[in-house]
Each structure stands twice: as structure tokens, then as C-alpha cells.
Motif scaffolding. Structure first.
Motif: not given
Length: 160
Positions: A64-68, A83-87, A151-160
Motif C-alpha cells: 500500500s502506497l500513500r501520497a498527498v 494506492i495498492k498497485p499490482v503489476l 497495472i491493476y489497483f487493488d485499492d485506489l482511495n481518496y481520503l478527504d
């Protein structure tokens, strides 16, 4: 008169008995360990799926990766993205898997920089397919042995 039994036990007898007992333990442990089947190595970071009839391997070691995101002009602050990417790549390509593992931190940086350089609105308006295509192009540019397929995303969440 008879001598008691303990008088016949000498230090040499005690040491010999102890050595035989220890040798018995070592030999029996060795036999037990050798008779077990060899453990199977599990690769957690690698799965397989079928894409267009071809078997594809999945690289999941990015976690799981976090970015702002870049700040919006109205609110003045960015939004956290998880983001939780899968290649996906050609199955059976162990050398390429090793290259992905070696470049793991560079690939993570590409994901974080990509999401950090755009606002939430820009990301949402461009759509997931365009995001994946741009990320795929950037990641493939640093790879030498092969290219990732998807590339697939197991997770792609925006945390407001």
C-alpha cells in the motif's frame, strides 16, 4: 560382604553413558530431519492470472502506497490517496521478477510522484485507465529486461 552398586560406577562409566546418550539424540534427530520432505518455497509477491488467453504473473510487492495530491486552489490543501498497485507481466520470467524486485523503491516513487503532482479533480477527470496507461509508460521506461503488461489497483482511495 558385597559392595554397594554405586561403588562400581566410576567417572569413566558415567562419561561413556552420557556420550552414548548424546550420540543417540544426534543420530535420531538427523534421521527425523532428513526423512521430512523438502519445504516448498512460496512466492507471496507473485500470483498468476489470464489476460487475453495468456498466463500473466502478478507483482504485488509494492504494498500500500500513500501520497498527498497537489493542493486544490479553492481549499488550499491536497487529499491523501491510498494506492495498492499490482503489476502484470509475462509468467515464468524470473529474471524480470528479480529486476522488478531490485527496482521496487523506484517504482514506488513513480506512483507517489504521479499522484502528488496532480490534484484530486485532475485525477478523477482523467479516469483510471489513463492513470494506468501513464504510470505503465513511466515504469516501463526504467525497466530493461522486459515490460509490464498491465497495472491493476487493488485499492485506489481518496481520503478527504
Amino acid at each position: 560382604m558385597k559392595k554397594p552398586f554405586l561403588q562400581y560406577i566410576t567417572l569413566n562409566v558415567l562419561l561413556s553413558a552420557s556420550a552414548i546418550f548424546i550420540a543417540f539424540i544426534i543420530i535420531s534427530t538427523t534421521i527425523i530431519v532428513k526423512s521430512r520432505p523438502a519445504p516448498q518455497i512460496l512466492v507471496v509477491a507473485r500470483g498468476e492470472n489470464k489476460v487475453d488467453g495468456e498466463i500473466q504473473a502478478e507483482y504485488r510487492k509494492l504494498g500500500s502506497l500513500r501520497a498527498v495530491t497537489r493542493s486544490e486552489q479553492k481549499s488550499g490543501k491536497g487529499v491523501n490517496v491510498v494506492i495498492k498497485p499490482v503489476l502484470s507481466y509475462d509468467s515464468g520470467d524470473t529474471e524480470f521478477f528479480e529486476e522488478l524486485s531490485r527496482k521496487n523503491s523506484s517504482i514506488k516513487s513513480i506512483f507517489v510522484q504521479y499522484f502528488s503532482s496532480r490534484t484530486k479533480d485532475e485525477l478523477k477527470s482523467s479516469g483510471e485507465e489513463k492513470i494506468k496507461a501513464e504510470l505503465k509508460e513511466q515504469i516501463n521506461s526504467i525497466l530493461t529486461l522486459n515490460k509490464i503488461r498491465e497495472i491493476y489497483f487493488d485499492d485506489l482511495n481518496y481520503l478527504d
